[in-house]
Enzyme design. Structure first.
Site, PDB file in Angstrom:
ATOM      1  CD1 TRP A   9      38.293  51.920  36.268  1.00  0.00           C
ATOM      2  CD2 TRP A   9      37.426  52.851  34.448  1.00  0.00           C
ATOM      3  NE1 TRP A   9      37.804  50.968  35.569  1.00  0.00           N
ATOM      4  CE2 TRP A   9      37.466  51.386  34.266  1.00  0.00           C
ATOM      5  CE3 TRP A   9      36.904  53.455  33.378  1.00  0.00           C
ATOM      6  CZ2 TRP A   9      36.901  50.898  33.325  1.00  0.00           C
ATOM      7  CZ3 TRP A   9      36.402  52.888  32.468  1.00  0.00           C
ATOM      8  CH2 TRP A   9      36.071  51.521  32.384  1.00  0.00           C
ATOM      9  CG  ASP A  10      36.719  57.868  32.803  1.00  0.00           C
ATOM     10  OD1 ASP A  10      35.923  57.793  32.254  1.00  0.00           O
ATOM     11  OD2 ASP A  10      36.688  57.590  34.152  1.00  0.00           O
ATOM     12  CB  THR A  11      43.070  58.879  32.738  1.00  0.00           C
ATOM     13  OG1 THR A  11      42.518  60.074  32.675  1.00  0.00           O
ATOM     14  CG2 THR A  11      44.733  59.271  32.375  1.00  0.00           C
TER      15      THR A  11
END
Length: 239
Positions: free
Chosen positions: A185-187
């Protein structure tokens, strides 16, 4: 009634020991940054170690603390999506419950959004960053981020640092396109935001590896596969 400006989110899965430090430290730091105008949301994701019960009891004593409990595990990404959708602040942020990133940077993180950035993210891989972690994790992290920069044409150095802040309205307009429901998700958020012209600031942080964190071969394969899958999705969306 005081308007909430900052909603800070702690994503939690079986992190009872870390919560005992993270909650009071968070409240102390947030009170300095946004006195009386913040909330601390614990996005507790199907824990079995008593994390939910601990936060629930804390919540009864301190109205600044909110528990978002999931009976079944959602995954990091979906847990964050849920927390940001329910947040009251115009600025939302999250950081890892082990406080691996030095909390002295929280003022700069939130301040970047106040200054007009849509997203701010800490980085362990800029020249001025200070990090302490095992050689295996260092190699894996640099290799992963190199692939993201190469295949997904990202300009950022560290996509997975769990220390990010957002303008809530801008984030919510982006999330429908984000499909990752766990660690990737972060990326994906950073890559998609960059492609959509969001104003993003990456800054160096002091970071120390938490206890019990390891890199498994399975993790490396899964993250590599996620990069390729996003590359393909972006290609299809563009065509």
């Amino acid at each position: 009634m005081v308007e909430i400006e900052v909603s800070a989110v702690l994503p939690v899965y079986n992190d009872l020991a870390a919560l005992r430090t993270a909650i009071p430290r968070s409240l102390e730091t947030l009170e300095e940054i946004a006195p009386g105008r913040f909330e601390l949301i614990v996005a507790e994701d199907g824990s079995t170690d008593g994390s939910a019960e601990f936060v629930r009891e804390y919540e009864t004593r301190d109205p600044r603390v909110r528990l978002l409990h999931a009976d079944d595990r959602l995954g990091r990404g979906r847990a964050l999506n849920r927390a940001f959708a329910e947040a009251k602040g115009s600025i939302v942020c999250y950081y890892d419950v082990d406080l691996a990133t030095d909390m002295q940077h929280l003022d700069e993180l939130i301040g970047s959004i106040r200054e007009g950035y849509d997203i701010a993210t800490g980085s362990r891989l800029l020249p001025d960053s200070t990090i302490t972690r095992s050689g295996g994790r260092e190699i894996a992290s640099r290799g992963y981020n190199m692939l993201v920069r190469l295949l997904l044409r990202s300009r950022f150095h560290d996509h997975q640092c769990g220390f990010k802040a957002f303008r809530r309205d801008r984030l919510l307009s982006l999330l429908p396109s984000v499909t990752a429901d766990h660690w990737f998700w972060d990326t994906e958020v950073l890559v998609r935001a960059q492609r959509n012209g969001y104003r993003i600031r990456e800054f160096p942080v002091r970071w120390q590896q938490g206890e019990g964190t390891t890199v498994r071969g399975k993790d490396v394969v899964e993250m590599g596969s996620a990069i390729v899958h996003l590359w393909w999705r972006l290609h299809v969306e563009k065509s």
